[in-house]
Scaffold this motif. Sequence first.
Motif, PDB file in Angstrom:
ATOM      1  N   ILE A  60      39.686  36.930  29.057  1.00  0.00           N
ATOM      2  CA  ILE A  60      40.178  37.953  29.971  1.00  0.00           C
ATOM      3  C   ILE A  60      41.450  37.430  30.630  1.00  0.00           C
ATOM      4  N   SER A  61      42.504  38.208  30.594  1.00  0.00           N
ATOM      5  CA  SER A  61      43.759  37.807  31.215  1.00  0.00           C
ATOM      6  C   SER A  61      43.569  37.631  32.710  1.00  0.00           C
ATOM      7  N   GLY A  62      44.116  36.517  33.232  1.00  0.00           N
ATOM      8  CA  GLY A  62      44.099  36.313  34.677  1.00  0.00           C
ATOM      9  C   GLY A  62      43.071  35.313  35.167  1.00  0.00           C
ATOM     10  N   VAL A  63      42.242  34.744  34.264  1.00  0.00           N
ATOM     11  CA  VAL A  63      41.275  33.718  34.660  1.00  0.00           C
ATOM     12  C   VAL A  63      41.957  32.362  34.512  1.00  0.00           C
ATOM     13  N   VAL A  81      41.529  33.912  40.234  1.00  0.00           N
ATOM     14  CA  VAL A  81      41.577  35.063  39.338  1.00  0.00           C
ATOM     15  C   VAL A  81      42.773  35.918  39.732  1.00  0.00           C
ATOM     16  N   GLN A  82      43.530  36.355  38.721  1.00  0.00           N
ATOM     17  CA  GLN A  82      44.773  37.083  38.936  1.00  0.00           C
ATOM     18  C   GLN A  82      44.713  38.447  38.263  1.00  0.00           C
ATOM     19  N   GLY A  83      45.573  39.344  38.737  1.00  0.00           N
ATOM     20  CA  GLY A  83      45.740  40.623  38.066  1.00  0.00           C
ATOM     21  C   GLY A  83      44.548  41.548  38.213  1.00  0.00           C
ATOM     22  N   ILE A  84      44.563  42.625  37.435  1.00  0.00           N
ATOM     23  CA  ILE A  84      43.585  43.695  37.606  1.00  0.00           C
ATOM     24  C   ILE A  84      42.283  43.410  36.865  1.00  0.00           C
ATOM     25  N   MET A 130      34.806  34.992  48.382  1.00  0.00           N
ATOM     26  CA  MET A 130      36.113  35.344  47.826  1.00  0.00           C
ATOM     27  C   MET A 130      37.174  35.231  48.921  1.00  0.00           C
ATOM     28  N   VAL A 131      38.254  34.525  48.588  1.00  0.00           N
ATOM     29  CA  VAL A 131      39.415  34.420  49.470  1.00  0.00           C
ATOM     30  C   VAL A 131      40.572  35.155  48.802  1.00  0.00           C
ATOM     31  N   VAL A 132      41.113  36.161  49.471  1.00  0.00           N
ATOM     32  CA  VAL A 132      42.201  36.967  48.938  1.00  0.00           C
ATOM     33  C   VAL A 132      43.532  36.349  49.369  1.00  0.00           C
ATOM     34  N   HIS A 133      44.442  36.166  48.408  1.00  0.00           N
ATOM     35  CA  HIS A 133      45.755  35.584  48.715  1.00  0.00           C
ATOM     36  C   HIS A 133      46.587  36.520  49.582  1.00  0.00           C
ATOM     37  N   ALA A 134      47.586  35.950  50.210  1.00  0.00           N
ATOM     38  CA  ALA A 134      48.495  36.732  51.044  1.00  0.00           C
ATOM     39  C   ALA A 134      49.175  37.840  50.255  1.00  0.00           C
ATOM     40  N   SER A 135      49.430  37.608  48.969  1.00  0.00           N
ATOM     41  CA  SER A 135      50.085  38.621  48.148  1.00  0.00           C
ATOM     42  C   SER A 135      49.157  39.766  47.777  1.00  0.00           C
ATOM     43  N   PHE A 136      47.834  39.533  47.891  1.00  0.00           N
ATOM     44  CA  PHE A 136      46.796  40.496  47.507  1.00  0.00           C
ATOM     45  C   PHE A 136      46.781  40.757  45.998  1.00  0.00           C
ATOM     46  N   HIS A 137      47.459  39.904  45.230  1.00  0.00           N
ATOM     47  CA  HIS A 137      47.424  40.011  43.773  1.00  0.00           C
ATOM     48  C   HIS A 137      46.538  38.935  43.144  1.00  0.00           C
ATOM     49  N   ILE A 138      46.065  37.987  43.955  1.00  0.00           N
ATOM     50  CA  ILE A 138      45.302  36.839  43.471  1.00  0.00           C
ATOM     51  C   ILE A 138      44.137  36.592  44.417  1.00  0.00           C
ATOM     52  N   SER A 139      43.024  36.111  43.881  1.00  0.00           N
ATOM     53  CA  SER A 139      41.870  35.745  44.706  1.00  0.00           C
ATOM     54  C   SER A 139      41.311  34.410  44.222  1.00  0.00           C
ATOM     55  N   ASN A 140      40.595  33.732  45.112  1.00  0.00           N
ATOM     56  CA  ASN A 140      39.836  32.537  44.757  1.00  0.00           C
ATOM     57  C   ASN A 140      38.366  32.778  45.073  1.00  0.00           C
ATOM     58  N   VAL A 141      37.491  32.316  44.165  1.00  0.00           N
ATOM     59  CA  VAL A 141      36.052  32.528  44.342  1.00  0.00           C
ATOM     60  C   VAL A 141      35.322  31.209  44.133  1.00  0.00           C
ATOM     61  N   ASN A 142      34.074  31.162  44.614  1.00  0.00           N
ATOM     62  CA  ASN A 142      33.272  29.960  44.417  1.00  0.00           C
ATOM     63  C   ASN A 142      32.555  30.013  43.073  1.00  0.00           C
ATOM     64  N   THR A 143      31.853  28.936  42.752  1.00  0.00           N
ATOM     65  CA  THR A 143      31.206  28.823  41.440  1.00  0.00           C
ATOM     66  C   THR A 143      30.177  29.921  41.229  1.00  0.00           C
ATOM     67  N   LEU A 144      29.432  30.278  42.269  1.00  0.00           N
ATOM     68  CA  LEU A 144      28.403  31.306  42.148  1.00  0.00           C
ATOM     69  C   LEU A 144      29.000  32.617  41.634  1.00  0.00           C
ATOM     70  N   VAL A 145      30.164  33.006  42.138  1.00  0.00           N
ATOM     71  CA  VAL A 145      30.796  34.252  41.711  1.00  0.00           C
ATOM     72  C   VAL A 145      31.211  34.151  40.248  1.00  0.00           C
ATOM     73  N   LEU A 146      31.792  33.018  39.853  1.00  0.00           N
ATOM     74  CA  LEU A 146      32.174  32.837  38.456  1.00  0.00           C
ATOM     75  C   LEU A 146      30.969  32.965  37.529  1.00  0.00           C
ATOM     76  N   GLN A 147      29.849  32.385  37.934  1.00  0.00           N
ATOM     77  CA  GLN A 147      28.648  32.442  37.107  1.00  0.00           C
ATOM     78  C   GLN A 147      28.134  33.877  36.989  1.00  0.00           C
ATOM     79  N   ARG A 148      28.104  34.594  38.105  1.00  0.00           N
ATOM     80  CA  ARG A 148      27.613  35.970  38.069  1.00  0.00           C
ATOM     81  C   ARG A 148      28.534  36.877  37.255  1.00  0.00           C
ATOM     82  N   ALA A 149      29.828  36.577  37.282  1.00  0.00           N
ATOM     83  CA  ALA A 149      30.789  37.375  36.516  1.00  0.00           C
ATOM     84  C   ALA A 149      30.900  36.911  35.064  1.00  0.00           C
ATOM     85  N   GLU A 150      30.171  35.837  34.740  1.00  0.00           N
ATOM     86  CA  GLU A 150      30.191  35.277  33.393  1.00  0.00           C
ATOM     87  C   GLU A 150      31.610  34.915  32.966  1.00  0.00           C
TER      88      GLU A 150
END
Length: 548
Positions: free
Chosen positions: A178-181, A193-196, A151-171
């Motif tokens: 879900i809002s923010g995908v 992925v954005q927001g809460i 997971m890479v957290v954006h400078a704003s701390f409101h957005i993150s980027n993840v790899n495919t493995l994380v997306l798969q585990r989070a389904e």
Amino acid sequence: MSQDTVVFSARKIVTMNPSRPVATHVAVREGRIVAVGSFDEIAAFAGGRVDGRFKDKVLLPGFVEGHSHIMEGMMWSLPYVGAFDRRSPEGKVVKGVPTIDAIVERLQEAEKAMTDPGAPLFAWGFDPLHIGSVSLTRQDLDRVSTTRPIMVVHASFHISNVNTLVLQRAELDRTTNISGVVMGTDGEPSGEVQGIAARFRVFRVLGTNPLSGNLTADDVNRYASSCCVQGVTTVTDLHNDLADLTVEVYRAASRRDDFSVRLVPAMASVSHSPEQGVAKIKALRASNNDKLHYGIVKLVVDGSIQGFTARLRWPGYHNGAPNGLWYIAPEELPGIVAAYHEAGIQLHIHTNGDEATEVALDAVEAAQIATPWPDHRHTLQHCQMADAAQFKRMKTLGMCVNLFANHVYYWGDSHYDLTMGPERANRLDATGTALRIGVPLAIHSDAPVTPLSPLFTAWCAVNRVTSSGRLLGKGTEALTVQQALNAITIDAAYTLKLDHVVGSIETGKYADFVVLDADPLEVAPETIKDINIWGTVVGGHVREAPQA
């Protein structure tokens, strides 16, 4: 006079006290200021003990950072992948990484150094707007690892980027509702992925939240070290769940004689119901001490403008992007504000977009009508797109504002070209308007979103220059150097209800100073950010900062 009194001499002391603006000597006893003036005026306090180590230096009140986060201490244990150079808590310059390939290379180096093959790799500081609006995708992060969560957290701390493995585990896939995908051009989640809602789902499958994980003494010490490097003696942690472990870590740190900062944590409203939050704040206040000040609550109404998650009034985003996210539903906000207001608890309310600001003003107005409170000092944080009419409402309601001056430099060009357009971008973080109308004003860094450096923040507010060299609102919204110094000392202390103990060098207040090699009022305004910081004095205890 008591032999425990020490008199510090300096080339110049800029007190921020209008009744005695400059001096050369300050007497300190039991961690507080006994007297300020010339040596002849306070010679009786010296008792033979004059500390002359600052005789060639300039003393100002220790800087007050009214909006930053303990993440500044936590994040420096992780790889930094932002585009701009940053200064670490050890005083070292960490070079920025300005391309996707450079980011991937730094992450690959960090991944190779990890010993636990299943542990997540977190990094921070990324912002696509700083590298030509190029996105960081799951495919990029898959180049680092397909078997380790990333997971890479954006400078704003409101957005993150993840790899495919994380997306798969989070389904999280193309069917996710879900809002923010964020979806990519292939119709599948891009990895952003954005927001809460979306990010909390990711945090659950990762088993930890790097933004509010288990706080350690090392994290707090790094935060204090960053403060010393930048001349900060009072600092906020402006959004924290304040779990029992965190409270204990803060308690232990604040009771150490060598702890070199005064800490003001703000409880995150999202972590408690208003009833629970009121009870918790009242209980925590009982544990306050000279270096730990509980009592404020943080509300986050919307996201970030540069992340297109802030809520804007018509006509919305300049490039036509859809409006942003509500982090607190507008219909829920009045009840939350009213509960804390009625309990006499000061609120610090995050509003980036002007629509979010309007909703917050409505909620405070309703609370004030229902329960008048003449000195609440509820403070709007960031409040980047407020216009004159909204500042007039703040003045009428007895509110303060803490504007994100650093934003002009880091994202001013993006606002001019993409998010706001030229007219609105020129009123970004309208410090001049706030002061003309009479709204109590502070300025801040939101560290680690931007570097913790009040002199740089002051430089941004005075010069109003973007990273490309464009001037935004220079003739209308710029502060004088004196006004900017007020906004990082006594006026910032006012927004925290601590101006009776910090923010100026005068009798009775804590002996908290920043030690500079030059006087900000004497150098050219465009060089304020370059003044060297020797160190700090907190409660009379001297701490020299490591130099780059």
